[in-house]
Design a protein around this motif. Structure first.
Motif, mmCIF file in Angstrom:
data_model
loop_
_atom_site.group_PDB
_atom_site.id
_atom_site.type_symbol
_atom_site.label_atom_id
_atom_site.label_comp_id
_atom_site.label_asym_id
_atom_site.label_seq_id
_atom_site.Cartn_x
_atom_site.Cartn_y
_atom_site.Cartn_z
ATOM 1 N N SER A 78 0.809 -1.207 0.000
ATOM 2 C CA SER A 78 0.000 0.000 0.000
ATOM 3 C C SER A 78 0.852 1.272 0.000
ATOM 4 O O SER A 78 0.357 2.370 -0.243
ATOM 5 N N PHE A 79 2.144 1.110 0.256
ATOM 6 C CA PHE A 79 3.053 2.260 0.269
ATOM 7 C C PHE A 79 3.319 2.693 -1.161
ATOM 8 O O PHE A 79 3.726 1.901 -2.006
ATOM 9 N N GLN A 80 3.091 3.945 -1.443
ATOM 10 C CA GLN A 80 3.216 4.451 -2.813
ATOM 11 C C GLN A 80 4.687 4.589 -3.207
ATOM 12 O O GLN A 80 5.435 5.368 -2.606
ATOM 13 N N LEU A 81 5.087 3.798 -4.217
ATOM 14 C CA LEU A 81 6.458 3.812 -4.700
ATOM 15 C C LEU A 81 6.488 4.218 -6.166
ATOM 16 O O LEU A 81 5.536 3.988 -6.904
ATOM 17 N N PHE A 82 7.603 4.804 -6.599
ATOM 18 C CA PHE A 82 7.784 5.031 -8.022
ATOM 19 C C PHE A 82 7.864 3.675 -8.717
ATOM 20 O O PHE A 82 8.277 2.681 -8.124
ATOM 21 N N SER A 83 7.474 3.624 -9.972
ATOM 22 C CA SER A 83 7.375 2.352 -10.704
ATOM 23 C C SER A 83 8.683 1.565 -10.712
ATOM 24 O O SER A 83 8.679 0.330 -10.693
ATOM 25 N N GLU A 84 9.818 2.270 -10.710
ATOM 26 C CA GLU A 84 11.097 1.550 -10.775
ATOM 27 C C GLU A 84 11.424 0.791 -9.492
ATOM 28 O O GLU A 84 12.339 -0.030 -9.460
ATOM 29 N N TYR A 85 10.662 1.060 -8.426
ATOM 30 C CA TYR A 85 10.893 0.354 -7.172
ATOM 31 C C TYR A 85 9.894 -0.787 -6.928
ATOM 32 O O TYR A 85 9.921 -1.412 -5.872
ATOM 33 N N GLN A 86 9.025 -1.048 -7.885
ATOM 34 C CA GLN A 86 8.067 -2.140 -7.710
ATOM 35 C C GLN A 86 8.798 -3.469 -7.584
ATOM 36 O O GLN A 86 9.769 -3.726 -8.295
ATOM 37 N N ARG A 87 8.336 -4.329 -6.693
ATOM 38 C CA ARG A 87 8.996 -5.606 -6.453
ATOM 39 C C ARG A 87 8.344 -6.738 -7.244
ATOM 40 O O ARG A 87 7.126 -6.846 -7.295
ATOM 41 N N PHE A 88 9.186 -7.582 -7.837
ATOM 42 C CA PHE A 88 8.727 -8.787 -8.521
ATOM 43 C C PHE A 88 9.355 -9.997 -7.843
ATOM 44 O O PHE A 88 10.476 -9.915 -7.328
ATOM 45 N N PHE A 89 8.621 -11.115 -7.863
ATOM 46 C CA PHE A 89 9.054 -12.338 -7.184
ATOM 47 C C PHE A 89 9.266 -13.452 -8.213
ATOM 48 O O PHE A 89 8.365 -13.755 -8.991
ATOM 49 N N ARG A 90 10.451 -14.047 -8.204
ATOM 50 C CA ARG A 90 10.668 -15.282 -8.963
ATOM 51 C C ARG A 90 10.481 -16.437 -7.982
ATOM 52 O O ARG A 90 11.266 -16.586 -7.038
ATOM 53 N N ILE A 91 9.440 -17.237 -8.184
ATOM 54 C CA ILE A 91 9.115 -18.339 -7.280
ATOM 55 C C ILE A 91 9.611 -19.646 -7.885
ATOM 56 O O ILE A 91 9.188 -20.053 -8.972
ATOM 57 N N VAL A 92 10.520 -20.322 -7.166
ATOM 58 C CA VAL A 92 11.131 -21.567 -7.641
ATOM 59 C C VAL A 92 10.874 -22.672 -6.625
ATOM 60 O O VAL A 92 11.072 -22.471 -5.418
ATOM 61 N N HIS A 93 10.440 -23.846 -7.093
ATOM 62 C CA HIS A 93 10.202 -24.965 -6.185
ATOM 63 C C HIS A 93 11.535 -25.403 -5.580
ATOM 64 O O HIS A 93 12.521 -25.621 -6.299
ATOM 65 N N ALA A 94 11.587 -25.510 -4.265
ATOM 66 C CA ALA A 94 12.849 -25.803 -3.582
ATOM 67 C C ALA A 94 13.539 -27.071 -4.055
ATOM 68 O O ALA A 94 14.771 -27.075 -4.206
ATOM 69 N N PRO A 95 12.820 -28.198 -4.305
ATOM 70 C CA PRO A 95 13.529 -29.394 -4.766
ATOM 71 C C PRO A 95 14.304 -29.155 -6.066
ATOM 72 O O PRO A 95 15.409 -29.687 -6.246
ATOM 73 N N ILE A 96 13.743 -28.338 -6.960
ATOM 74 C CA ILE A 96 14.433 -28.012 -8.213
ATOM 75 C C ILE A 96 15.608 -27.082 -7.930
ATOM 76 O O ILE A 96 16.712 -27.263 -8.463
ATOM 77 N N PHE A 97 15.393 -26.096 -7.089
ATOM 78 C CA PHE A 97 16.440 -25.145 -6.747
ATOM 79 C C PHE A 97 17.641 -25.849 -6.121
ATOM 80 O O PHE A 97 18.802 -25.560 -6.478
ATOM 81 N N LEU A 98 17.403 -26.760 -5.212
ATOM 82 C CA LEU A 98 18.499 -27.450 -4.524
ATOM 83 C C LEU A 98 19.329 -28.306 -5.471
ATOM 84 O O LEU A 98 20.515 -28.530 -5.235
ATOM 85 N N ARG A 99 18.720 -28.783 -6.550
ATOM 86 C CA ARG A 99 19.460 -29.559 -7.542
ATOM 87 C C ARG A 99 20.188 -28.664 -8.542
ATOM 88 O O ARG A 99 21.264 -29.021 -9.041
ATOM 89 N N SER A 100 19.613 -27.509 -8.838
ATOM 90 C CA SER A 100 20.055 -26.725 -9.991
ATOM 91 C C SER A 100 20.891 -25.498 -9.673
ATOM 92 O O SER A 100 21.667 -25.040 -10.523
ATOM 93 N N PHE A 101 20.777 -24.952 -8.476
ATOM 94 C CA PHE A 101 21.445 -23.694 -8.166
ATOM 95 C C PHE A 101 22.953 -23.852 -8.019
ATOM 96 O O PHE A 101 23.444 -24.847 -7.478
ATOM 97 N N ALA A 102 23.686 -22.845 -8.496
ATOM 98 C CA ALA A 102 25.146 -22.822 -8.348
ATOM 99 C C ALA A 102 25.619 -21.385 -8.232
ATOM 100 O O ALA A 102 25.062 -20.474 -8.847
ATOM 101 N N SER A 103 26.658 -21.183 -7.433
ATOM 102 C CA SER A 103 27.247 -19.851 -7.313
ATOM 103 C C SER A 103 28.719 -19.955 -6.949
ATOM 104 O O SER A 103 29.070 -20.597 -5.954
ATOM 105 N N ASP A 104 29.559 -19.322 -7.752
ATOM 106 C CA ASP A 104 30.976 -19.229 -7.408
ATOM 107 C C ASP A 104 31.302 -17.881 -6.773
ATOM 108 O O ASP A 104 32.453 -17.543 -6.561
ATOM 109 N N ARG A 105 30.242 -17.104 -6.499
ATOM 110 C CA ARG A 105 30.331 -15.844 -5.756
ATOM 111 C C ARG A 105 31.025 -14.722 -6.530
ATOM 112 O O ARG A 105 31.464 -13.734 -5.945
#
Length: 227
Positions: free
Chosen positions: A126-153
């Motif tokens: 309900s807090f009025q934000l400029f459009s560039e601050y709108q939040r979007f969510f990428r929803i990933v099923h955890a079993p898939i994420f745990l198999r597929s995610f990688a990060s070398d930082r």
């Protein structure tokens, strides 16, 4: 991130941990923190052993500027931080009365928090934000994420190869297919990728696609009410 019985009732489901310090946490490495949080919730019977009631949510936008409230890293009274992206775990509990909670290791809210409270207090739609601050969510099923995610930082190093923030002491996460870094694929989130119609056909990819689905901040509660 940076500032700018499987079918029955689960053991411990009604007595979830309330102390975030029980979980692995390295400041500014939220994606790795959530990776290990999902594993521990499953191993300790707080979630299903296969993690099928858990979902990983990446929160960001095209500008990599997302304001979130009640963040421990904040120096402000209202706890607001402008993250480039953030990652939390959302659990859809299948009990006599299904409920949804958010596990955010960087939040000072109740741990975990009911989804409705988390959205109201952390996202504040309900807090009025400029459009560039709108939040979007990428929803990933955890079993898939745990198999597929990688990060070398690599995203936490500056142009000279120096660490922007001290990395975790454990080895970088490597995906089952051998990938060493794909974090950028999860954190690149655009409003034009967002699903607008949350009918069954639009929701089903959450359980099968490696990168899940992208939705707007006002669709999060609706999506989990239908899972």
């Amino acid at each position: 991130m940076k500032n700018t019985e499987e079918t029955g009732k689960l053991k411990g489901m009604m007595s979830s941990p309330s102390d975030a310090s029980q979980f692995t946490h390295t400041p500014l490495y939220c994606e790795e923190n959530v990776y290990f949080l999902c594993k521990k919730l499953s191993e300790e019977g707080i979630a299903y052993a296969d993690g099928s009631d858990l979902f990983v949510a990446f929160i960001s936008n095209e500008k990599k500027q997302v304001p979130l409230w009640h963040q421990k890293a904040s120096n402000r009274a209202d706890g607001v931080v402008l993250w480039d992206y953030h990652v939390v775990c959302i659990q859809r509990r299948q009990e006599s009365e299904p409920s949804t909670v958010v596990w955010d290791l960087d939040s000072d809210l109740q741990f975990p928090s009911p989804l409705s409270i988390y959205m109201a207090e952390t996202i504040r739609p309900s807090f009025q934000l400029f459009s560039e601050y709108q939040r979007f969510f990428r929803i990933v099923h955890a079993p898939i994420f745990l198999r597929s995610f990688a990060s070398d930082r690599r995203h936490m190093k500056d142009s000279g190869g120096n660490w922007v923030a001290q990395p975790p002491s454990y080895d970088p996460i490597i995906a089952e297919d051998g990938a060493v870094h794909n974090l950028n694929e999860y954190m690149e989130i655009s409003g034009c990728d967002a699903v607008t119609n949350l009918e069954a056909g639009a929701i089903s990819p959450v359980h099968i696609q490696r990168l899940g689905v992208v939705i707007g901040q006002n669709q999060v509660e609706e999506l989990f009410s239908k899972i």
